[in-house]
Every structure is written in structure tokens, then in C-alpha cells.
Scaffold this active site. Structure first.
Site, PDB file in Angstrom:
ATOM      1  N   HIS A   1       0.831  -1.208   0.000  1.00 43.51           N
ATOM      2  CA  HIS A   1       0.000   0.000   0.000  1.00 43.51           C
ATOM      3  C   HIS A   1       0.860   1.250   0.000  1.00 43.51           C
ATOM      4  CE1 HIS A   1      -4.051   1.714   0.642  1.00 43.51           C
ATOM      5  NE2 HIS A   1      -3.376   2.707   1.190  1.00 43.51           N
TER       6      HIS A   1
ATOM      7  N   GLU B   1      -9.130   1.453  -2.532  1.00 44.04           N
ATOM      8  CA  GLU B   1      -9.225   1.505  -1.064  1.00 44.04           C
ATOM      9  C   GLU B   1     -10.600   2.001  -0.643  1.00 44.04           C
ATOM     10  OE1 GLU B   1      -6.508   2.862   2.754  1.00 44.04           O
ATOM     11  OE2 GLU B   1      -6.272   3.918   0.849  1.00 44.04           O
TER      12      GLU B   1
ATOM     13  N   ASP C   1       0.228   5.485  -1.086  1.00 41.79           N
ATOM     14  CA  ASP C   1      -0.790   6.475  -1.468  1.00 41.79           C
ATOM     15  C   ASP C   1      -0.242   7.592  -2.335  1.00 41.79           C
ATOM     16  OD1 ASP C   1      -3.528   5.962  -0.420  1.00 41.79           O
ATOM     17  OD2 ASP C   1      -2.484   5.783   1.485  1.00 41.79           O
TER      18      ASP C   1
ATOM     19  N   ASP D   1       2.227   2.116   3.762  1.00 45.01           N
ATOM     20  CA  ASP D   1       1.300   3.249   3.755  1.00 45.01           C
ATOM     21  C   ASP D   1       2.020   4.575   3.572  1.00 45.01           C
ATOM     22  OD1 ASP D   1      -1.205   4.393   3.672  1.00 45.01           O
ATOM     23  OD2 ASP D   1      -1.506   4.416   5.833  1.00 45.01           O
TER      24      ASP D   1
ATOM     25  N   HIS E   1     -13.178   1.966   3.823  1.00 47.97           N
ATOM     26  CA  HIS E   1     -12.118   2.832   4.343  1.00 47.97           C
ATOM     27  C   HIS E   1     -12.515   3.167   5.781  1.00 47.97           C
ATOM     28  CE1 HIS E   1      -9.483   6.517   4.588  1.00 47.97           C
ATOM     29  NE2 HIS E   1      -8.650   5.556   4.274  1.00 47.97           N
TER      30      HIS E   1
ATOM     31  N   HIS F   1      -2.312  -3.099   4.724  1.00 45.47           N
ATOM     32  CA  HIS F   1      -1.531  -2.229   5.611  1.00 45.47           C
ATOM     33  C   HIS F   1      -2.156  -2.227   7.004  1.00 45.47           C
ATOM     34  CE1 HIS F   1      -4.636   0.277   3.853  1.00 45.47           C
ATOM     35  NE2 HIS F   1      -4.293   1.376   4.518  1.00 45.47           N
TER      36      HIS F   1
ATOM     37  N   HIS G   1      -8.685  -1.774   7.364  1.00 46.39           N
ATOM     38  CA  HIS G   1      -9.737  -0.767   7.604  1.00 46.39           C
ATOM     39  C   HIS G   1     -11.083  -1.363   8.029  1.00 46.39           C
ATOM     40  CE1 HIS G   1      -7.971   3.135   6.655  1.00 46.39           C
ATOM     41  NE2 HIS G   1      -7.348   2.572   5.639  1.00 46.39           N
TER      42      HIS G   1
END
Length: 392
Positions: A23, A128, A25, A325, A155, A217, A196
Site C-alpha cells: 500500500h 481503497e 498512497d 502506507d 475505508h 496495511h 480498515h
């Protein structure tokens, strides 16, 4: 053995068995900072003033495959969320096209292995949050055709068919439609990502899934009692499922002392009209001012290693991985400051007696095997089960 020699050994291992990171972003950071203007954030050059990620640091960190998150905020709903997800995916496509000597599109486990052989970074996509499909299995299938290889079921907010770890539960886990989402993901070969989601959703999804699940993650709840982490009873389910839990580096998820501090720092951002997930220069300036008045508890590579030690003990070495992350968190552990830091984590694990074969599973082969197994399930299910047209 000296620390320098241990670090050298870690780099040698990563040259042969590079990191599959679950993961990152970067696409969202590019959206928020420069609206995908890649000339302004040319990741072929050092972007450490703005980002955790660029190609030189990916290379220094020994990254061989990256699941790029095509996250969109839950503030976006309905077709707006779908459109934004497509824009995120387009950003990944632009990165791959712009840097073909370093990045290569990967859709399968074989693609990942081919990229490793070529010395390029296999680039996969993960959506995500189930809000990205707007309750539409046809949209799910379209995202898969366009290259998405995992979807995180929620999420931070509970959605119409699945409970989130960080919101009020409404369903007790997955609804019937949520279980159908999992089955359709199995049918097309999209990994079910349980980071999540609420623990009840984790258990329901594993029970419903014929293919390995992942946690792209998330770390161990027994080590840091945060709802974003994985309880031991869920880790214990992974060997039978074949899944992989990928430890994250986010300090508030791995260091108990950081939880309260981060909550206060997030509130400070909100008080200034910013989202608590914002990592723009404006947000980071506010964080630095807050930190000057209230020193931040600092996690280290050893903090992450504590989680991996526990996850290996409970789930087994065949069912763990890494999901940093990066560019999705304002703070990172010391020594794991950006994507160049993975050798420091491997060196720490070598110091703790992890064997080279076990580290190779952690960094590379577990994640590749999970995707390959999901592909095998899809091969069977797609020939025996028609596309689902279930709806809410």
C-alpha cells in the site's frame, strides 16, 4: 556483526528478494498536491521535500513491486467516487508510461516475477474502500478489467454492506450483498483486502472467501490495541485461508504512545479546516508547529519488527508481508522515514535471528503466492459461475 555489515546483508537480500509493498498512497498525494501535474512532482528526481516516494528512493529501498493505492476519500460518494477512482487509476497509468525504465504494469503473479527478472518495479493497483464501486458489481468488474487487483472493503466509514473498524457498526460485519461482493471478487481474481474493516467484517469475509485475503496495511492488535489492527483470532485464520497480513508503518497503529498524540494532532488540523489525512505542505507545517509545542512519540524499525515477530508467531511466516502506507500518513517511524528505509527493517529482523528464507517470504514470495492463488480460484469460478447481477 556490526550494524553496517548487517545493513549490507539486508541490501543483498533485497537485491534478490525485493519488497512487495501492499500500500502506497502516492496517487492521492499527487492529486492533492499538484492535481497530477507530473512535471511539478517528477518522481525521477528527489521529491523528499514533498513526498515519501520517488524512484531513486524506491530503488534504494529495494522495492520490487508496489500496489499503488487508488484511494478516494469517503467524502466522495456515488458516481463522484467512481469517477475519482478512475482518475486515480489514470494517474498510475501516467506514471507507468512516463517512467518505463523503472515501472512496469503488472496484472498477474507472472507479471510480477517478469518485472523482477527485468529489474523493473511491478506496478499494481488497489482500490481503497468499497464506496469506490457505488454498490455496483458491474463497476467492480470494470475496475478489475482496468487493472485493479485488490479492493479494501471499507475505508474509515461504514458503507451500505460492510462495517468499518473506525465507524459505528450497522451490519454486524458483512451483509448478504457484502458476501456477494466477496464472491464476485473471487470470481474475477481480485484480492479481498481487509485493512480498515471491523473485526466482524474480517471474520465474515474470510468465511465467505474461497481465495486468500490480504491486509494491505495493518499490524497486530495484540501489540498495539488499535481497531485498525488485526486481532489474534483473525491472524489464526490466515493459514487455512492462505491469506497475508502486511504490517504497516503508521505510528498511531503500531506505537501505543502515539495513539493519543496523533488524535490531538488530527484535531489540530480539523480546527484549521483541513482533513486529518492531509499531507500537503500546509498541513505538514501545521503538524510541525504542533510538534514543536508537544513532542511526538517516535516509532522505530524495531517497533514494526515487534509486530512482525508477533504476526509470525500467530499466523506463521507464510502469511505475513509489508504495507508501509507511505504518502498516506503524515508521520513515519525513525529509520523508516520514506520508501528508502526497508533495508533498516530487514537489518533489524536479521539482528533478531530471522533467516534469509523467512525474510524472502516476508518481502516477496508470500504476496506473489497470494495473488497467484487468487488467480487459480478465479480460473475455476469464472468457468462455473456467471457474473453476479446482485444489487442492493
Amino acid at each position: 556483526m556490526t550494524a553496517a555489515r548487517r545493513l549490507g546483508e539486508a541490501r543483498e537480500l533485497l537485491a534478490e528478494h525485493p519488497v512487495v509493498d501492499g500500500h502506497n498512497d502516492l496517487p492521492w498525494a499527487l492529486r492533492k498536491q499538484v492535481r497530477y501535474d507530473l512535471d511539478r512532482r517528477d518522481i525521477a528526481a528527489d521529491q523528499s521535500a514533498y513526498l515519501h516516494t520517488d524512484i531513486p528512493r524506491l530503488r534504494a529501498g529495494g522495492v520490487g513491486a508496489q500496489f499503488w493505492s487508488v484511494y478516494v476519500s469517503t467524502e466522495l460518494t456515488g458516481d463522484e467516487a467512481v469517477s475519482a477512482t478512475l482518475e486515480q487509476m489514470d494517474a498510475v497509468d501516467q506514471l507507468i508510461a512516463r517512467y518505463p525504465g523503472d515501472l512496469v504494469r503488472a496484472l498477474t503473479a507472472d507479471d510480477m516475477e517478469a518485472a523482477r527478472a527485468e529489474g523493473r518495479i511491478a506496478s499494481l493497483m488497489g482500490a481503497e474502500g468499497g464506496h469506490s464501486i457505488n454498490n455496483s458489481l458491474a463497476t467492480l468488474r470494470a475496475l478489475h478489467r482496468l487493472g485493479v487487483r485488490y479492493m479494501t472493503l471499507t475505508h474509515n466509514d461504514t458503507i451500505d454492506w460492510a462495517d468499518s473498524a473506525t465507524d459505528e457498526p450497522r451490519h454486524g460485519g458483512l451483509t448478504d450483498f457484502g458476501r456477494e461482493v466477496v464472491r464476485e471478487m473471487n470470481r474475477v481474481g481480485m484480492l479481498v483486502d481487509l485493512s480498515h474493516v471491523a473485526a466482524t467484517t474480517m471474520r465474515d469475509a474470510i468465511a465467505a472467501s474461497a481465495a486468500p485475503v490480504i491486509f494491505s496495511h495493518s499490524s497486530a492488535r495484540a501489540v498495539c490495541d488499535h481497531p485498525r489492527n488485526v486481532p489474534d483470532d483473525v491472524l489464526e485464520l490466515l493459514p487455512a485461508n492462505g491469506g497475508v497480513a502486511m504490517a504497516t508503518f503508521v505510528p498511531k497503529f503500531i506505537l501505543p504512545a502515539a495513539v493519543e498524540w496523533t488524535q490531538a494532532a488530527d484535531e489540530n488540523l480539523r480546527a484549521h479546516g483541513l482533513n486529518h489525512l492531509d499531507t500537503t505542505p500546509e498541513a505538514m507545517a501545521l503538524h510541525r508547529a504542533f510538534e514543536a509545542e508537544r513532542p511526538r512519540p517516535v516509532a522505530t524499525a524495531a517497533t514494526v519488527a515487534d509486530h512482525l515477530d508477533h504476526m509470525r508467531e500467530v499466523a506463521g511466516v507464510d502469511h505475513i508481508g509489508i504495507g508501509g502506507d507511505y504518502d498516506g500518513t503524515p508521520f513515519t517511524p525513525s529509520g523508516l522515514d520514506d520508501v528508502s528505509g526497508y533495508p533498516n527493517l530487514i537489518a533489524e529482523l536479521l539482528t533478531r535471528g530471522w533467516s534469509r528464507p523467512d525474510l524472502a517470504k516476508l518481502t516477496w514470495s508470500n504476496a506473489v503466492r497470494a495473488l497467484r492463488d487468487a488467480e487459480a480460484v478465479a480460473s475455476t469460478h469464472s468457468s462455473t459461475r456467471p457474473p453476479s447481477n446482485a444489487h442492493l
